[in-house]
Design a protein around this motif. Structure first.
Motif: not given
Lengths: 512, 512
Positions: A238, A291, A366-367, A369-370, A373-374, A377, A381, A481-483, B251, B283-284, B286
């Protein structure tokens, strides 16, 4: 040039529509050849964006002379590999002449891209022109205005002169359509130019352009960049506006498509991003993150750049030329005082691949995927202060035509929405019989594939070997990493320097 | 306190499950009353967050004495309006004692929220505790870990001591469930506390908490804040982590839910945001935007704050108390040297309302939403440099119980993903018979409604009038552009000052 289109809606058969579009394209190519080539042509097309802006801003070269050279070269490229949807001779010359008058009057450039010719993937809207996204049935859709990104680049001084091809549906890592046929790889015409921004990849690979715009939802910028030995950047989703593109997946949020630059040089990528984000596009396209493009001066002077290396995604094993390229780069980096190298063990990339392919249940996908992604990340870390991941841009160099199947090396980062850049390692490595055929120390002679996709990819190498891919550019991919878009490009700069790699594609190209 | 749950899965009827949950809740409330009230109790609960942190950081008040006061007050609040799901007496005291030992040992606070009691809406996970989101059938789901936001606040020194109620499904602007029954408005028990964070709203309205956490996908922070005369902030959607909440819409990406603070003071909101965003939650988690909490010092000293005023959304006309509140605030602002006021004509808010209600075709709804967002951004660009929009927080004050129907004044900004804050205008205006009943100069005596929703809302006013809503707090809403969260709160500060409005809820409350 008048362009009355034959369309399906108008009663034409698909063959008639395609033939009409090709006739139109060929007419624009012929138009680009009306003027004879100039002695400067070769110098101009061999100049990268960062130099081109200087020559144009100082008035050394006029916008007109520059765009004429690229128009001619793009016409030649079309003849070589079939990468162009249409050339915009009248528009481009009119624009260049306006810029030249502006320069004479004000003695300064109109903006940071004054006179820079930019090629554009066809499905990105240009006012008054066809917007078919590779679908025969969409021919006749005419854009009502320029895509927002083009408006921004226009204000910065760009000259749009070429529209390039993509596969029907945009969802393929090769470029062919019933409309325009197949786009081949300029380095070895038995191979694909990649996709879906394959027209851009081939055109820039041939220096028919030094800066172009593609789109990427699963590798569609990075695949053609990698296959053609140029730089290709997929930003975080984005940050650049996609307003005004035409694509069948509009409204899909599971994996957001991105728009981004392809260029012969890293500086071309950076100037593009800085200009586009600097225009604060979020004020007009509210889906974007507000941003600014952040300054990275000194980012890696205080601390070492820490690079994680992913040799293999655990699903599909890269071909020997890719493994060799990684080896060579890592050898150099390990000797650098500015860089620390660690291994990056992939985390369940097979799961990512399956999430990407499952859109049957959108909310649960989507859930999932999230959650993935978590976890990724968290993994990052836990692994401490790794800045970027260095990895293949695909499971081999450019595949044979019609053989591209596995997108996991690029789509992985779309799923995670990480910025990623494909970059060439010209001169260091390319597919050579003596180098890669003998590379038995990195792979067992009889490799046992892990899954169907791996088997398919490996069978290609066994079938064709180094000889079959001769001459193909070898590229790698750097991921942040993202952004961390700005940081990623700054890290690439360090890596290219420390690994003694060129920051731009070489000026001499095949068939020059 | 042991908590062996009766569950549907375990064979209990829904009545047995609900009865068991209420028995458990009442037991925790009884536990909070074991110690006798202290003389400091009233001072403590009447202290806002920004003062509380000072007293706690200096060691003037111990974390234990503070949380005991709030536990007792929360127990009383439960008896008054039924806003609590459970109190966490043992956990809170154990935590407070640890903080007190830390302070004695280090002579400094553990973090910026050292000892601050924070109440939490029930569907936000706390390790080892039930996570039912208001569904009887979900009782027995136990959280495996704290929600990420709670982890961050914990690290900053917070004490979690109360969990508050929400309506079943979370999708309602009132708070009632088969599990816990109805939560009433403390200022007039014939009215609703609002929802879905209604338990938080009522608890903080009664100063059983000065800082709490709610969630908002259509007004669920701002409605209970407005109904109870406190501050409630819905940030831009991807700035605070929602990881670890439990909700049926997980989701769903069409309209992203947000998590955010409710507080008796603006400074409480700001401290919460600064602490939470300052922990770099991206960071945790994403899915968040990697954007620091930006300093707004001096933002409105160089230029005037420009406020657009939306009197009515064009769909449902606000009741007279709301119109009167807007009038009073605008009268003051027009006399200010620091603020410029212009009208804000709503753009097709009815369309937004219908997009929100249509999820039958998700992709096309997303595309339509994006187009609407784009048009709204364009509108804002065209209207020049308006900084914020001032508008109603709802079409009236707190509705009568079971009468809340129209969410458009809050859900509008969820659809656009604009940050928005509800704030009370205590002392300036509240629903009074003499004030609002006579307010015929702003509305025709016989108002002809524009649609069914407008008719329904207006009929409520005609039916009950000022008398029926007597005592209800009157609140307004301030809205900023996407990602302008910091600017929005800075603008609210200017507005409160220039309109001579309090920056915190008054210490004396009904039933004290």
């Amino acid at each position: 040039m008048s362009d009355v289109r034959k369309t399906i809606a108008g009663g034409a058969t698909w063959q008639e529509v395609a033939e009409d579009r090709r006739r139109h394209r060929d007419a624009t190519v012929a138009e680009s050849r009306i003027d004879a080539p100039l002695p400067e042509d070769l110098s101009i097309i061999n100049t990268d964006v960062e130099e081109l802006v200087k020559w144009l801003a100082s008035g050394e070269w006029s916008a007109t002379i520059v765009v004429r050279a690229f128009l001619r070269r793009a016409g030649d490229a079309q003849g070589m590999v079939n990468c162009v949807a249409e050339l915009l001779v009248d528009r481009a010359l009119e624009r260049a002449e306006w810029l030249d008058r502006y320069w004479v009057e004000h003695k300064k450039p109109v903006g940071p891209l004054h006179g820079i010719p930019i090629s554009v993937k066809e499905h990105i809207a240009m006012k008054g022109l066809d917007l078919n996204a590779g679908f025969v049935s969409w021919v006749g859709r005419v854009a009502e205005e320029d895509a927002l990104l083009l408006q921004i680049l226009w204000d910065a001084g760009a000259v749009f002169y070429a529209r390039t091809t993509q596969p029907q549906t945009l969802m393929h890592l090769e470029t062919s359509s019933n409309l325009y046929g197949v786009c081949a790889n300029p380095f070895n015409t038995s191979l694909t130019a990649g996709g879906s921004s394959g027209g851009e990849g081939a055109l820039i690979g041939l220096r028919g352009s030094v800066l172009g715009i593609g789109t990427d939802i699963g590798g569609s910028i990075r695949s053609p960049a990698a296959n053609n030995g140029i730089f290709g950047f997929k930003p975080t989703s984005e940050r650049l506006p996609t307003l005004g593109w035409s694509a069948p997946m509009e409204g899909c949020e599971a994996i957001l498509g991105t728009i981004g630059p392809l260029s012969t040089s890293l500086e071309g990528i950076k100037l593009f991003m800085k200009t586009a984000v600097g225009a604060k596009p979020w004020l007009k396209s509210p889906n974007l993150v507000a941003m600014d493009w952040r300054d990275t001066t000194g980012l890696f002077s205080e601390k070492k750049l820490k690079v994680g290396v992913m040799w293999d995604d655990g699903v599909v094993k890269p071909h020997p030329p890719i493994a060799r390229a990684l080896c060579k780069v890592i050898d150099k980096l390990q000797k650098s005082q500015k860089v620390e190298v660690v291994d990056w063990i992939p985390k369940d990339h097979g799961r990512a691949w399956s999430i990407i392919h499952d859109v049957t249940s959108l909310w649960s996908a989507c859930a999932e995927r999230d959650e993935y992604r978590r976890q990724y990340a968290e993994l990052w870390n836990e692994r401490g202060d790794v800045d970027v991941i260095l990895c293949p841009a695909g499971p081999g160099v450019a595949p044979k035509l019609d053989a591209a199947r596995y997108w996991g090396y690029t789509s992985q980062w779309n799923l995670l929405d990480y910025p990623a850049v494909a970059f060439p390692i010209h001169k260091c490595v390319s597919v050579r019989k003596d180098g890669d055929a003998a590379m038995t120390d990195h792979i067992p002679l009889e490799y046992i594939p892990r899954c169907e996709a791996d088997k398919d990819n490996w069978s290609q190498w066994e079938l064709y070997g180094a000889k079959g891919y001769k001459g193909a550019p070898i590229s790698l991919q750097l991921v942040g990493r993202r952004y961390d878009d700005e940081k990623l490009l700054a890290a690439l700069e360090v890596i290219l320097k420390e690994a003694d790699l060129p920051t731009a594609s070489p000026p001499t190209r095949p068939w020059v």
